[in-house]
Design a protein around this motif. Structure first.
Motif, PDB file in Angstrom:
ATOM      1  N   THR A  93      47.432  50.061  65.108  1.00  0.00           N
ATOM      2  CA  THR A  93      48.652  49.739  64.365  1.00  0.00           C
ATOM      3  C   THR A  93      49.879  50.298  65.077  1.00  0.00           C
ATOM      4  OG1 THR A  93      47.417  49.730  62.293  1.00  0.00           O
ATOM      5  CG2 THR A  93      49.812  49.955  62.130  1.00  0.00           C
ATOM      6  N   GLN A  94      49.764  51.502  65.613  1.00  0.00           N
ATOM      7  CA  GLN A  94      50.874  52.060  66.380  1.00  0.00           C
ATOM      8  C   GLN A  94      51.198  51.191  67.589  1.00  0.00           C
ATOM      9  OE1 GLN A  94      49.106  55.961  66.857  1.00  0.00           O
ATOM     10  NE2 GLN A  94      50.686  56.905  65.561  1.00  0.00           N
ATOM     11  N   GLU A  95      50.176  50.681  68.259  1.00  0.00           N
ATOM     12  CA  GLU A  95      50.417  49.802  69.401  1.00  0.00           C
ATOM     13  C   GLU A  95      51.072  48.497  68.968  1.00  0.00           C
ATOM     14  OE1 GLU A  95      50.214  50.507  72.717  1.00  0.00           O
ATOM     15  OE2 GLU A  95      50.038  52.472  71.736  1.00  0.00           O
ATOM     16  N   TYR A  96      50.644  47.965  67.835  1.00  0.00           N
ATOM     17  CA  TYR A  96      51.285  46.756  67.308  1.00  0.00           C
ATOM     18  C   TYR A  96      52.762  47.021  67.018  1.00  0.00           C
ATOM     19  CZ  TYR A  96      52.914  43.533  63.752  1.00  0.00           C
ATOM     20  OH  TYR A  96      53.681  42.663  63.025  1.00  0.00           O
ATOM     21  N   LEU A  97      53.076  48.146  66.403  1.00  0.00           N
ATOM     22  CA  LEU A  97      54.471  48.450  66.086  1.00  0.00           C
ATOM     23  C   LEU A  97      55.278  48.706  67.354  1.00  0.00           C
ATOM     24  CD1 LEU A  97      53.982  50.618  62.883  1.00  0.00           C
ATOM     25  CD2 LEU A  97      54.780  48.255  63.051  1.00  0.00           C
ATOM     26  N   ARG A  98      54.640  49.238  68.379  1.00  0.00           N
ATOM     27  CA  ARG A  98      55.335  49.375  69.677  1.00  0.00           C
ATOM     28  C   ARG A  98      55.667  47.991  70.240  1.00  0.00           C
ATOM     29  NH1 ARG A  98      51.588  53.995  70.231  1.00  0.00           N
ATOM     30  NH2 ARG A  98      52.914  55.858  70.124  1.00  0.00           N
ATOM     31  N   ALA A  99      54.775  47.029  70.059  1.00  0.00           N
ATOM     32  CA  ALA A  99      55.063  45.664  70.507  1.00  0.00           C
ATOM     33  C   ALA A  99      56.259  45.097  69.744  1.00  0.00           C
ATOM     34  CB  ALA A  99      53.841  44.770  70.327  1.00  0.00           C
ATOM     35  N   CYS A 100      56.345  45.397  68.455  1.00  0.00           N
ATOM     36  CA  CYS A 100      57.499  44.956  67.664  1.00  0.00           C
ATOM     37  C   CYS A 100      58.784  45.600  68.166  1.00  0.00           C
ATOM     38  CB  CYS A 100      57.288  45.301  66.191  1.00  0.00           C
ATOM     39  SG  CYS A 100      55.995  44.361  65.350  1.00  0.00           S
ATOM     40  N   LEU A 101      58.725  46.895  68.487  1.00  0.00           N
ATOM     41  CA  LEU A 101      59.906  47.592  69.005  1.00  0.00           C
ATOM     42  C   LEU A 101      60.324  47.038  70.355  1.00  0.00           C
ATOM     43  CD1 LEU A 101      59.022  51.293  68.081  1.00  0.00           C
ATOM     44  CD2 LEU A 101      60.809  49.872  67.041  1.00  0.00           C
ATOM     45  N   THR A 102      59.357  46.760  71.216  1.00  0.00           N
ATOM     46  CA  THR A 102      59.669  46.189  72.522  1.00  0.00           C
ATOM     47  C   THR A 102      60.340  44.828  72.375  1.00  0.00           C
ATOM     48  OG1 THR A 102      57.853  47.369  73.595  1.00  0.00           O
ATOM     49  CG2 THR A 102      58.684  45.410  74.708  1.00  0.00           C
ATOM     50  N   ALA A 103      59.789  43.999  71.494  1.00  0.00           N
ATOM     51  CA  ALA A 103      60.384  42.685  71.264  1.00  0.00           C
ATOM     52  C   ALA A 103      61.812  42.821  70.761  1.00  0.00           C
ATOM     53  CB  ALA A 103      59.537  41.894  70.264  1.00  0.00           C
ATOM     54  N   ALA A 104      62.030  43.747  69.826  1.00  0.00           N
ATOM     55  CA  ALA A 104      63.380  43.945  69.287  1.00  0.00           C
ATOM     56  C   ALA A 104      64.349  44.403  70.370  1.00  0.00           C
ATOM     57  CB  ALA A 104      63.339  44.956  68.148  1.00  0.00           C
ATOM     58  N   ALA A 105      63.909  45.315  71.220  1.00  0.00           N
ATOM     59  CA  ALA A 105      64.779  45.816  72.290  1.00  0.00           C
ATOM     60  C   ALA A 105      65.175  44.701  73.243  1.00  0.00           C
ATOM     61  CB  ALA A 105      64.089  46.954  73.036  1.00  0.00           C
ATOM     62  N   VAL A 106      64.226  43.828  73.593  1.00  0.00           N
ATOM     63  CA  VAL A 106      64.532  42.706  74.486  1.00  0.00           C
ATOM     64  C   VAL A 106      65.509  41.745  73.828  1.00  0.00           C
ATOM     65  CG1 VAL A 106      63.558  40.686  75.643  1.00  0.00           C
ATOM     66  CG2 VAL A 106      62.346  42.876  75.726  1.00  0.00           C
ATOM     67  N   LEU A 107      65.301  41.478  72.541  1.00  0.00           N
ATOM     68  CA  LEU A 107      66.160  40.547  71.809  1.00  0.00           C
ATOM     69  C   LEU A 107      67.556  41.101  71.559  1.00  0.00           C
ATOM     70  CD1 LEU A 107      63.705  39.374  68.996  1.00  0.00           C
ATOM     71  CD2 LEU A 107      64.653  37.924  70.784  1.00  0.00           C
ATOM     72  N   GLY A 108      67.674  42.428  71.559  1.00  0.00           N
ATOM     73  CA  GLY A 108      68.915  43.046  71.104  1.00  0.00           C
ATOM     74  C   GLY A 108      68.978  43.148  69.591  1.00  0.00           C
ATOM     75  N   ALA A 109      67.807  43.124  68.947  1.00  0.00           N
ATOM     76  CA  ALA A 109      67.733  43.262  67.492  1.00  0.00           C
ATOM     77  C   ALA A 109      67.783  44.733  67.122  1.00  0.00           C
ATOM     78  CB  ALA A 109      66.440  42.635  66.964  1.00  0.00           C
ATOM     79  N   GLY A 110      68.568  45.066  66.129  1.00  0.00           N
ATOM     80  CA  GLY A 110      68.692  46.462  65.727  1.00  0.00           C
ATOM     81  C   GLY A 110      67.665  46.909  64.710  1.00  0.00           C
ATOM     82  N   ILE A 111      66.928  45.954  64.116  1.00  0.00           N
ATOM     83  CA  ILE A 111      66.034  46.269  63.006  1.00  0.00           C
ATOM     84  C   ILE A 111      64.641  45.692  63.243  1.00  0.00           C
ATOM     85  CG2 ILE A 111      65.596  45.910  60.538  1.00  0.00           C
ATOM     86  CD1 ILE A 111      67.933  47.775  61.018  1.00  0.00           C
ATOM     87  N   VAL A 112      63.622  46.509  62.963  1.00  0.00           N
ATOM     88  CA  VAL A 112      62.245  46.040  62.802  1.00  0.00           C
ATOM     89  C   VAL A 112      61.835  46.428  61.391  1.00  0.00           C
ATOM     90  CG1 VAL A 112      59.852  46.299  63.517  1.00  0.00           C
ATOM     91  CG2 VAL A 112      61.652  46.227  65.247  1.00  0.00           C
ATOM     92  N   ALA A 113      61.618  45.440  60.522  1.00  0.00           N
ATOM     93  CA  ALA A 113      61.405  45.702  59.101  1.00  0.00           C
ATOM     94  C   ALA A 113      60.010  45.312  58.666  1.00  0.00           C
ATOM     95  CB  ALA A 113      62.437  44.930  58.273  1.00  0.00           C
ATOM     96  N   GLY A 114      59.476  46.056  57.692  1.00  0.00           N
ATOM     97  CA  GLY A 114      58.183  45.714  57.118  1.00  0.00           C
ATOM     98  C   GLY A 114      57.566  46.891  56.389  1.00  0.00           C
TER      99      GLY A 114
END
Length: 283
Positions: free
Chosen positions: A84-105
């Motif tokens: 799960t931590q690795e999955y959330l790291r993938a979400c953070l990486t995607a957000a950083a590339v997109l320039g998204a400030g939020i990962v919600a859930g």
């Protein structure tokens, strides 16, 4: 306060992919939304670089939304913590590339999994959550992203149902890198007075999701929408209002979200009426 209004692609489809995103982004922008919530159900469903280019074409602000499916948990009794931590790291990486400030859930246990807890068991689970979440908060802060943790209603989790529970559980970690995601659907079930709960959350609010009390269109329901927006003003929240609803046409998401009947005459109508009502209140 004028806020950008966004919509989750779950209104129309699941999962979001590189194949269905371009048409959805074009539709969402044409409707007049200024932001888009992008569910990342599994790492690799969509490419962040390609998605960034699509959103730039339509001037849509991105928000990444995580999905806590079966086995995803930061509590060992409910799933695999390391995965799960690795999955959330993938979400953070995607957000950083997109320039998204939020990962919600609801990043603590699988949605739909419930169990009874004594006070001591709940205290132990809170400590476990903090330990397993802390490194992710540091990583989020390092890349300029905030994890927004969402309390869910009692039928979807037995761990964090209310704003007060979330504030107590996450308190030492709240700040740069971690806040709350509040969803008017869950507030309407769990809070005695949703507007008071919003005010108590205050500066901890990192993201807000909205929909009718039946998961349908904003404004077709009995929610006190002027009161909700006034409470968000008092809380100092100036971020995105993300419309989150679901299509009953996709079997997986319909069962997960308990969508057993149409919530509007069409998914487009649900989105358009919600946007129109929210705009009318922000004039």
């Amino acid at each position: 306060m004028q806020r950008t209004i966004g919509v989750n692609t779950w209104v129309w489809t699941s999962p979001l992919t590189d194949e269905n995103l371009p048409a959805l982004a074009e539709k969402i922008a044409r409707m007049g939304f200024g932001a888009i919530e992008l569910p990342l159900e599994s790492a690799g469903d969509w490419d962040p670089v390609r998605t960034r280019d699509v959103l730039a074409e339509h001037a849509l602000v991105p928000v990444v939304v995580g999905a806590m499916g079966s086995g995803r948990s930061l509590l060992a009794r409910a799933g695999g913590v390391a995965a799960t931590q690795e999955y959330l790291r993938a979400c953070l990486t995607a957000a950083a590339v997109l320039g998204a400030g939020i990962v919600a859930g609801p990043f603590y246990a699988p949605t739909g999994v419930t169990w009874r807890m004594s006070d001591d068991e709940r205290l132990a689970a809170t400590g476990e959550l903090r330990r397993n979440l802390a490194p992710l908060v540091e990583e989020a802060q390092a890349v300029g992203v905030t994890l927004a943790i969402e309390p869910l209603n009692r039928y979807e989790t037995s761990f964090l149902n209310t704003v007060d529970q979330a504030l107590e559980a996450l308190g030492p970690l709240i700040g740069p890198g971690l806040g709350l995601a509040v969803d008017t659907y869950h507030l309407g079930i769990e809070e005695k007075r949703p507007t008071d709960a919003i005010r108590r959350a205050g500066a901890a609010i990192a993201h807000v999701q909205v929909c009718g009390n039946d998961r349908g269109a904003v404004g077709d329901d009995h929610t006190d929408w002027p009161g909700v927006l006034a409470a968000l003003d008092d809380a100092g929240y100036s971020g995105i209002l993300g419309l989150e609803s679901f299509t009953g046409e996709n079997a997986t998401i319909a069962v997960a979200a308990s969508v057993w009947r149409p919530l509007a005459e069409s998914q487009d109508a649900l989105a358009e009426r919600s946007l129109a009502h929210l705009r009318s209140l922000q004039r």
